[in-house]
Motif scaffolding. Structure first.
Motif, PDB file in Angstrom:
ATOM      1  N   LYS A 201       0.827  -1.211   0.000  1.00  0.00           N
ATOM      2  CA  LYS A 201       0.000   0.000   0.000  1.00  0.00           C
ATOM      3  C   LYS A 201       0.863   1.265   0.000  1.00  0.00           C
ATOM      4  N   LEU A 202       1.931   1.267   0.792  1.00  0.00           N
ATOM      5  CA  LEU A 202       2.686   2.490   1.015  1.00  0.00           C
ATOM      6  C   LEU A 202       3.816   2.711   0.012  1.00  0.00           C
ATOM      7  N   GLY A 203       4.433   1.641  -0.442  1.00  0.00           N
ATOM      8  CA  GLY A 203       5.677   1.786  -1.180  1.00  0.00           C
ATOM      9  C   GLY A 203       5.538   2.204  -2.635  1.00  0.00           C
ATOM     10  N   ASP A 204       6.349   3.208  -3.057  1.00  0.00           N
ATOM     11  CA  ASP A 204       6.546   3.426  -4.496  1.00  0.00           C
ATOM     12  C   ASP A 204       7.266   2.205  -5.069  1.00  0.00           C
ATOM     13  N   ARG A 205       8.258   1.739  -4.275  1.00  0.00           N
ATOM     14  CA  ARG A 205       8.902   0.460  -4.545  1.00  0.00           C
ATOM     15  C   ARG A 205       8.931  -0.348  -3.256  1.00  0.00           C
ATOM     16  N   VAL A 206       9.002  -1.657  -3.402  1.00  0.00           N
ATOM     17  CA  VAL A 206       9.064  -2.565  -2.262  1.00  0.00           C
ATOM     18  C   VAL A 206      10.367  -3.353  -2.359  1.00  0.00           C
ATOM     19  N   LEU A 207      11.134  -3.342  -1.262  1.00  0.00           N
ATOM     20  CA  LEU A 207      12.349  -4.139  -1.160  1.00  0.00           C
ATOM     21  C   LEU A 207      12.041  -5.378  -0.329  1.00  0.00           C
ATOM     22  N   VAL A 208      12.128  -6.546  -0.962  1.00  0.00           N
ATOM     23  CA  VAL A 208      11.952  -7.813  -0.254  1.00  0.00           C
ATOM     24  C   VAL A 208      13.345  -8.348   0.060  1.00  0.00           C
ATOM     25  N   MET A 209      13.623  -8.530   1.362  1.00  0.00           N
ATOM     26  CA  MET A 209      14.946  -9.013   1.776  1.00  0.00           C
ATOM     27  C   MET A 209      14.868 -10.455   2.263  1.00  0.00           C
ATOM     28  N   GLU A 210      15.934 -11.180   2.001  1.00  0.00           N
ATOM     29  CA  GLU A 210      16.031 -12.562   2.463  1.00  0.00           C
ATOM     30  C   GLU A 210      17.501 -12.862   2.734  1.00  0.00           C
ATOM     31  N   GLN A 211      17.800 -13.206   3.987  1.00  0.00           N
ATOM     32  CA  GLN A 211      19.155 -13.575   4.404  1.00  0.00           C
ATOM     33  C   GLN A 211      20.191 -12.511   4.013  1.00  0.00           C
ATOM     34  N   GLY A 212      19.848 -11.255   4.279  1.00  0.00           N
ATOM     35  CA  GLY A 212      20.800 -10.173   4.074  1.00  0.00           C
ATOM     36  C   GLY A 212      21.000  -9.741   2.648  1.00  0.00           C
ATOM     37  N   ILE A 214      18.980  -8.871  -1.407  1.00  0.00           N
ATOM     38  CA  ILE A 214      17.747  -8.433  -2.059  1.00  0.00           C
ATOM     39  C   ILE A 214      17.125  -9.622  -2.788  1.00  0.00           C
ATOM     40  N   ALA A 215      15.938 -10.025  -2.332  1.00  0.00           N
ATOM     41  CA  ALA A 215      15.204 -11.064  -3.060  1.00  0.00           C
ATOM     42  C   ALA A 215      14.503 -10.445  -4.265  1.00  0.00           C
ATOM     43  N   GLN A 216      13.949  -9.240  -4.073  1.00  0.00           N
ATOM     44  CA  GLN A 216      13.329  -8.504  -5.181  1.00  0.00           C
ATOM     45  C   GLN A 216      13.178  -7.044  -4.778  1.00  0.00           C
ATOM     46  N   LEU A 217      13.344  -6.161  -5.745  1.00  0.00           N
ATOM     47  CA  LEU A 217      13.156  -4.727  -5.538  1.00  0.00           C
ATOM     48  C   LEU A 217      12.438  -4.184  -6.761  1.00  0.00           C
ATOM     49  N   ASP A 218      11.158  -3.803  -6.567  1.00  0.00           N
ATOM     50  CA  ASP A 218      10.373  -3.347  -7.713  1.00  0.00           C
ATOM     51  C   ASP A 218       9.114  -2.652  -7.205  1.00  0.00           C
ATOM     52  N   THR A 219       8.297  -2.191  -8.132  1.00  0.00           N
ATOM     53  CA  THR A 219       7.024  -1.582  -7.755  1.00  0.00           C
ATOM     54  C   THR A 219       6.096  -2.672  -7.215  1.00  0.00           C
ATOM     55  N   PRO A 220       5.119  -2.289  -6.395  1.00  0.00           N
ATOM     56  CA  PRO A 220       4.160  -3.293  -5.907  1.00  0.00           C
ATOM     57  C   PRO A 220       3.502  -4.073  -7.041  1.00  0.00           C
ATOM     58  N   GLU A 221       3.142  -3.383  -8.109  1.00  0.00           N
ATOM     59  CA  GLU A 221       2.463  -4.044  -9.221  1.00  0.00           C
ATOM     60  C   GLU A 221       3.347  -5.103  -9.878  1.00  0.00           C
ATOM     61  N   MET A 222       4.614  -4.774 -10.095  1.00  0.00           N
ATOM     62  CA  MET A 222       5.528  -5.729 -10.732  1.00  0.00           C
ATOM     63  C   MET A 222       5.816  -6.910  -9.815  1.00  0.00           C
ATOM     64  N   ILE A 223       5.883  -6.652  -8.514  1.00  0.00           N
ATOM     65  CA  ILE A 223       6.118  -7.766  -7.575  1.00  0.00           C
ATOM     66  C   ILE A 223       4.915  -8.701  -7.549  1.00  0.00           C
ATOM     67  N   ARG A 224       3.717  -8.119  -7.594  1.00  0.00           N
ATOM     68  CA  ARG A 224       2.516  -8.972  -7.660  1.00  0.00           C
ATOM     69  C   ARG A 224       2.506  -9.811  -8.937  1.00  0.00           C
ATOM     70  N   ARG A 225       2.817  -9.178 -10.056  1.00  0.00           N
ATOM     71  CA  ARG A 225       2.720  -9.864 -11.353  1.00  0.00           C
ATOM     72  C   ARG A 225       3.870 -10.828 -11.610  1.00  0.00           C
ATOM     73  N   HIS A 226       5.069 -10.423 -11.162  1.00  0.00           N
ATOM     74  CA  HIS A 226       6.258 -11.214 -11.497  1.00  0.00           C
ATOM     75  C   HIS A 226       7.137 -11.434 -10.270  1.00  0.00           C
ATOM     76  N   PRO A 227       6.662 -12.213  -9.281  1.00  0.00           N
ATOM     77  CA  PRO A 227       7.507 -12.488  -8.117  1.00  0.00           C
ATOM     78  C   PRO A 227       8.796 -13.184  -8.538  1.00  0.00           C
ATOM     79  N   ALA A 228       9.912 -12.755  -7.919  1.00  0.00           N
ATOM     80  CA  ALA A 228      11.232 -13.214  -8.368  1.00  0.00           C
ATOM     81  C   ALA A 228      11.511 -14.672  -8.038  1.00  0.00           C
TER      82      ALA A 228
END
Length: 239
Positions: A201-212, A214-228
């Motif tokens: 809801k809040l992010g222009d971009r969302v940074l998903v972190m895993e074990q220190g 970047i798992a994915q860094l993109d807009t909310p829409e792109m993360i929904r459509r194309h999870p890494a």
């Protein structure tokens, strides 16, 4: 506004950040999400100069924090944490005025006017100014914490799960408040959360972190459509 270049950080034998590189643009609202222990809070503390990287470089407003006046950096950076961090023995007005006062702004009338203006900005009545934190609800205390962070007249606001302990209705109201504030003040915001809906809801971009990393860094829409990967897909399935 912020740049991390090949940053690594360990505590003992545990590597918390692993060769992390990231840029945050001026005026951007970046939300950060990931499992506990993935390095979110450590990254925020490095940006604020509260910790130093073992290797790599952290830049804020183009200045390497290794070369920065860290006290001055923190005074012009808003920092909001989950438990509000308010001083219980100070009134709301004095809590908000704390950073301006220690920065040399001693005019009491001017500081009070500023505190009241900031209270109104975060949706609180000026009558709150003379109350103590214990006399406020959790949501009101969190708003005061945001007002205090804004008192530094910061271009950069760092927020570490600030709404995590609040009920859903209060949380949604504060989320809307934050979006309106960020748009009005054009701040750069780095906002850590454990709530994927809040991140999206809040992010222009969302940074998903895993074990220190970047798992994915993109807009909310792109993360929904194309999870890494499977982790991001599982995370967004609950959105």
């Amino acid at each position: 506004m912020i740049r991390l270049e090949h940053v690594s950080k360990s505590f003992g034998t545990q590597k918390v950040l692993d060769d992390l590189s990231l840029s945050v643009n001026e005026g951007e609202f970046l939300t950060v999400i990931g499992r506990s222990g993935c390095g979110k809070t450590t990254m925020l503390r490095l940006i604020n100069g509260l910790q130093k990287p073992d290797s790599g470089d952290v830049y804020v407003e183009g200045l390497n924090i290794k070369d920065a006046d860290l006290i001055a950096l923190r005074r012009r950076t808003g920092y909001v944490i989950q438990n509000k961090g308010l001083f219980p023995h100070m009134t709301v007005e004095k809590n908000i005025s704390y950073v301006p006062v220690i920065s040399g702004h001693k005019n009491k009338e001017e500081n009070r006017r500023k505190a009241i203006r900031l209270l109104k900005l975060v949706g609180l009545d000026e009558s709150m100014a003379d109350r103590y934190p214990s006399e406020l609800s959790g949501g009101q205390q969190q708003r005061v914490g945001i007002a205090r962070a804004l008192a530094a007249e910061a271009k950069l606001l760092l927020m570490d799960e600030p709404f995590g302990a609040l009920d859903e209705i209060t949380k949604r109201a504060l989320q809307d408040e934050m979006l309106a504030l960020q748009e009005k003040l054009h701040m750069t915001v780095v906002f850590i959360t454990h709530d994927i809906r809040e991140a999206m809801k809040l992010g222009d971009r969302v940074l998903v972190m895993e074990q220190g990393r970047i798992a994915q860094l993109d807009t909310p829409e792109m993360i929904r459509r194309h999870p890494a990967d499977a982790f991001v897909r599982e995370l967004t399935a609950s959105d």
